[in-house]
Design a protein around this motif. Structure first.
Motif, mmCIF file in Angstrom:
data_model
loop_
_atom_site.group_PDB
_atom_site.id
_atom_site.type_symbol
_atom_site.label_atom_id
_atom_site.label_comp_id
_atom_site.label_asym_id
_atom_site.label_seq_id
_atom_site.Cartn_x
_atom_site.Cartn_y
_atom_site.Cartn_z
ATOM 1 N N TYR A 246 -18.448 -12.130 -13.760
ATOM 2 C CA TYR A 246 -18.625 -10.894 -14.510
ATOM 3 C C TYR A 246 -17.347 -10.594 -15.297
ATOM 4 O O TYR A 246 -16.263 -10.515 -14.712
ATOM 5 C CB TYR A 246 -18.934 -9.735 -13.577
ATOM 6 C CG TYR A 246 -20.179 -9.926 -12.735
ATOM 7 C CD1 TYR A 246 -21.250 -10.702 -13.201
ATOM 8 C CD2 TYR A 246 -20.288 -9.342 -11.490
ATOM 9 C CE1 TYR A 246 -22.383 -10.871 -12.429
ATOM 10 C CE2 TYR A 246 -21.431 -9.508 -10.718
ATOM 11 C CZ TYR A 246 -22.474 -10.273 -11.186
ATOM 12 O OH TYR A 246 -23.599 -10.439 -10.423
ATOM 13 N N PRO A 247 -17.452 -10.415 -16.597
ATOM 14 C CA PRO A 247 -16.241 -10.188 -17.397
ATOM 15 C C PRO A 247 -15.717 -8.774 -17.240
ATOM 16 O O PRO A 247 -16.409 -7.868 -16.758
ATOM 17 C CB PRO A 247 -16.751 -10.408 -18.830
ATOM 18 C CG PRO A 247 -18.185 -10.005 -18.777
ATOM 19 C CD PRO A 247 -18.678 -10.425 -17.414
ATOM 20 N N ALA A 248 -14.467 -8.585 -17.635
ATOM 21 C CA ALA A 248 -13.880 -7.245 -17.664
ATOM 22 C C ALA A 248 -14.664 -6.387 -18.643
ATOM 23 O O ALA A 248 -15.165 -6.884 -19.665
ATOM 24 C CB ALA A 248 -12.413 -7.316 -18.082
ATOM 25 N N TRP A 249 -14.795 -5.125 -18.326
ATOM 26 C CA TRP A 249 -15.510 -4.220 -19.217
ATOM 27 C C TRP A 249 -14.691 -3.944 -20.477
ATOM 28 O O TRP A 249 -13.485 -3.677 -20.400
ATOM 29 C CB TRP A 249 -15.794 -2.904 -18.510
ATOM 30 C CG TRP A 249 -16.932 -2.991 -17.531
ATOM 31 C CD1 TRP A 249 -18.063 -3.736 -17.661
ATOM 32 C CD2 TRP A 249 -17.044 -2.307 -16.275
ATOM 33 N NE1 TRP A 249 -18.885 -3.554 -16.568
ATOM 34 C CE2 TRP A 249 -18.295 -2.690 -15.708
ATOM 35 C CE3 TRP A 249 -16.233 -1.416 -15.584
ATOM 36 C CZ2 TRP A 249 -18.741 -2.189 -14.487
ATOM 37 C CZ3 TRP A 249 -16.670 -0.919 -14.370
ATOM 38 C CH2 TRP A 249 -17.908 -1.305 -13.825
ATOM 39 N N ASP A 250 -15.339 -4.006 -21.606
ATOM 40 C CA ASP A 250 -14.699 -3.705 -22.888
ATOM 41 C C ASP A 250 -14.874 -2.206 -23.157
ATOM 42 O O ASP A 250 -15.993 -1.748 -23.423
ATOM 43 C CB ASP A 250 -15.345 -4.543 -23.995
ATOM 44 C CG ASP A 250 -14.602 -4.429 -25.320
ATOM 45 O OD1 ASP A 250 -13.486 -3.858 -25.330
ATOM 46 O OD2 ASP A 250 -15.136 -4.891 -26.342
ATOM 47 N N VAL A 251 -13.789 -1.478 -23.061
ATOM 48 C CA VAL A 251 -13.874 -0.017 -23.178
ATOM 49 C C VAL A 251 -12.840 0.508 -24.168
ATOM 50 O O VAL A 251 -11.884 -0.176 -24.533
ATOM 51 C CB VAL A 251 -13.652 0.668 -21.808
ATOM 52 C CG1 VAL A 251 -14.681 0.198 -20.796
ATOM 53 C CG2 VAL A 251 -12.235 0.406 -21.277
ATOM 54 N N ARG A 252 -13.059 1.717 -24.587
ATOM 55 C CA ARG A 252 -12.059 2.485 -25.314
ATOM 56 C C ARG A 252 -11.829 3.776 -24.531
ATOM 57 O O ARG A 252 -12.632 4.121 -23.647
ATOM 58 C CB ARG A 252 -12.525 2.800 -26.734
ATOM 59 C CG ARG A 252 -13.856 3.522 -26.826
ATOM 60 C CD ARG A 252 -14.381 3.563 -28.256
ATOM 61 N NE ARG A 252 -15.704 4.173 -28.331
ATOM 62 C CZ ARG A 252 -15.931 5.462 -28.550
ATOM 63 N NH1 ARG A 252 -14.884 6.293 -28.725
ATOM 64 N NH2 ARG A 252 -17.159 5.947 -28.606
ATOM 65 N N THR A 253 -10.739 4.450 -24.787
ATOM 66 C CA THR A 253 -10.429 5.664 -24.036
ATOM 67 C C THR A 253 -10.336 6.867 -24.963
ATOM 68 O O THR A 253 -9.957 6.735 -26.136
ATOM 69 C CB THR A 253 -9.109 5.520 -23.264
ATOM 70 O OG1 THR A 253 -8.040 5.253 -24.189
ATOM 71 C CG2 THR A 253 -9.198 4.393 -22.248
ATOM 72 N N ILE A 254 -10.677 8.007 -24.415
ATOM 73 C CA ILE A 254 -10.497 9.267 -25.136
ATOM 74 C C ILE A 254 -9.901 10.289 -24.170
ATOM 75 O O ILE A 254 -10.183 10.252 -22.966
ATOM 76 C CB ILE A 254 -11.824 9.797 -25.725
ATOM 77 C CG1 ILE A 254 -12.867 9.994 -24.628
ATOM 78 C CG2 ILE A 254 -12.355 8.878 -26.802
ATOM 79 C CD1 ILE A 254 -14.124 10.684 -25.129
ATOM 80 N N ASP A 255 -9.084 11.152 -24.674
ATOM 81 C CA ASP A 255 -8.477 12.214 -23.877
ATOM 82 C C ASP A 255 -9.233 13.514 -24.101
ATOM 83 O O ASP A 255 -9.598 13.855 -25.239
ATOM 84 C CB ASP A 255 -7.006 12.406 -24.244
ATOM 85 C CG ASP A 255 -6.144 11.216 -23.847
ATOM 86 O OD1 ASP A 255 -6.546 10.476 -22.928
ATOM 87 O OD2 ASP A 255 -5.076 11.016 -24.462
#
Length: 311
Positions: A246-255
């Motif tokens: 299972y690959p690492a999750w491709d995410v972006r972050t928001i504050d």
């Protein structure tokens, strides 16, 4: 009485017919002149113990029979628990890359990532019967002592990065007390006071020379076994291709630093859904956030192609 006898006789006749039919079919399928196929026998072998081993930077005295047999036991258990161990091998690329740099930055031996695995089985939402939570299985009191926020809306014991940083502080504090990373690992399971008590009672300060309870006595060896299998899977009978992991999750972050009335609406406004938002942020415990103090929280949001770019 006659009815009972009649039913009994009928049952015996039916049984005789069934047995006779079975033997007829068997002899028809395999005539006397035809040898029957041998039963397939699956042979299971003992696991291979290493000639030498270091754990958390410390040498494991495999020359001691009790140490070798304790490690052998845990290697057998985990090598032949195929479904679980294969799952661990598949999940490792998703979670170890999150934990490893945090351990490195805090100068914690990398082998402690296997302690997190032993504690949670790669489940960020793991909860023990005693109420310990998350990758590092923090109880509420310990979590708050090490700076994690725990309340009805936010529980950072489920936050992988923040709980790992808190665990690092706990582990370093334990090392200042015991001066041995192996004892630190044991005390993570039994508690510092319990290990300290046995050190005083037995006049020993080496984990491998201490008599500990059944669970703690096996605990460190289980972590060692996981390390050996995860680092040398084919040695222990496992082959998982990179394409099957299972690959690492491709995410972006928001504050965010304001209240959130409805995380389902929030998720849709950011191009995802509530299910995936909660999967990435299990520390959010309610579908809303009051945030009366205006605290800044960092949320993970699926990047483009999150659900389809899996390999």
């Amino acid at each position: 009485m006659k009815k009972i006898i009649s039913r009994l006789l009928l049952s015996l006749v039916l049984l005789a017919l069934l047995v006779g039919g079975y033997h007829f079919l068997e002899s028809s399928t395999y005539p006397e002149s035809t040898p029957r196929p041998p039963h397939e026998v699956v042979l299971h072998s003992p696991v291979k113990l290493p000639d030498s081993l270091t754990f958390v930077g410390e040498r494991v005295p495999l020359e001691y029979f009790d140490v070798r047999e304790s490690l052998d036991r845990e290697l057998l258990v985990n090598s032949y628990f195929h479904s679980q161990t294969i799952r661990f091998l598949k999940m490792a690329p998703r979670f170890f890359p999150i934990i490893e740099p945090i351990l490195l930055a805090d100068t914690i031996p990398a082998d402690f990532k296997y302690l997190a695995l032993a504690e949670s089985g790669f489940d960020p939402r793991a909860v023990s019967p005693a109420g310990a939570v998350g990758f590092w299985q923090f109880l509420k009191g310990t979590a708050t002592d090490y700076g994690l926020e725990v309340n009805g809306e936010v529980d950072e014991r489920y936050h992988i990065e923040r709980s790992t940083r808190a665990a690092c502080q706990y582990l370093k504090e334990s090392y200042r007390k015991f001066g041995s990373w192996t004892l630190v690992a044991a005390s993570y399971n039994a508690g510092r006071a319990a290990v300290d008590k046995q050190i005083g009672r037995q006049h020993e300060s080496n984990y491998f020379d201490l008599l500990l309870g059944e669970e703690t006595g096996r605990y460190v060896f289980r972590i060692m076994a996981l390390k050996l299998i995860m680092e040398n899977p084919e040695t222990y009978g496992f082959r998982v291709a990179d394409s099957e992991k299972y690959p690492a999750w491709d995410v972006r972050t928001i504050d965010i630093n304001t209240p959130v009335k409805d995380f389902a609406e929030f998720a849709k406004a950011h191009g995802t859904n509530y299910k995936l938002l909660k999967m990435l942020n299990p520390w959010l415990r309610e579908p809303y956030l009051t945030n009366a103090k205006g605290k800044t929280y960092t949320l993970k949001i699926p990047a483009e192609g999150f659900r389809t770019n899996t390999n």
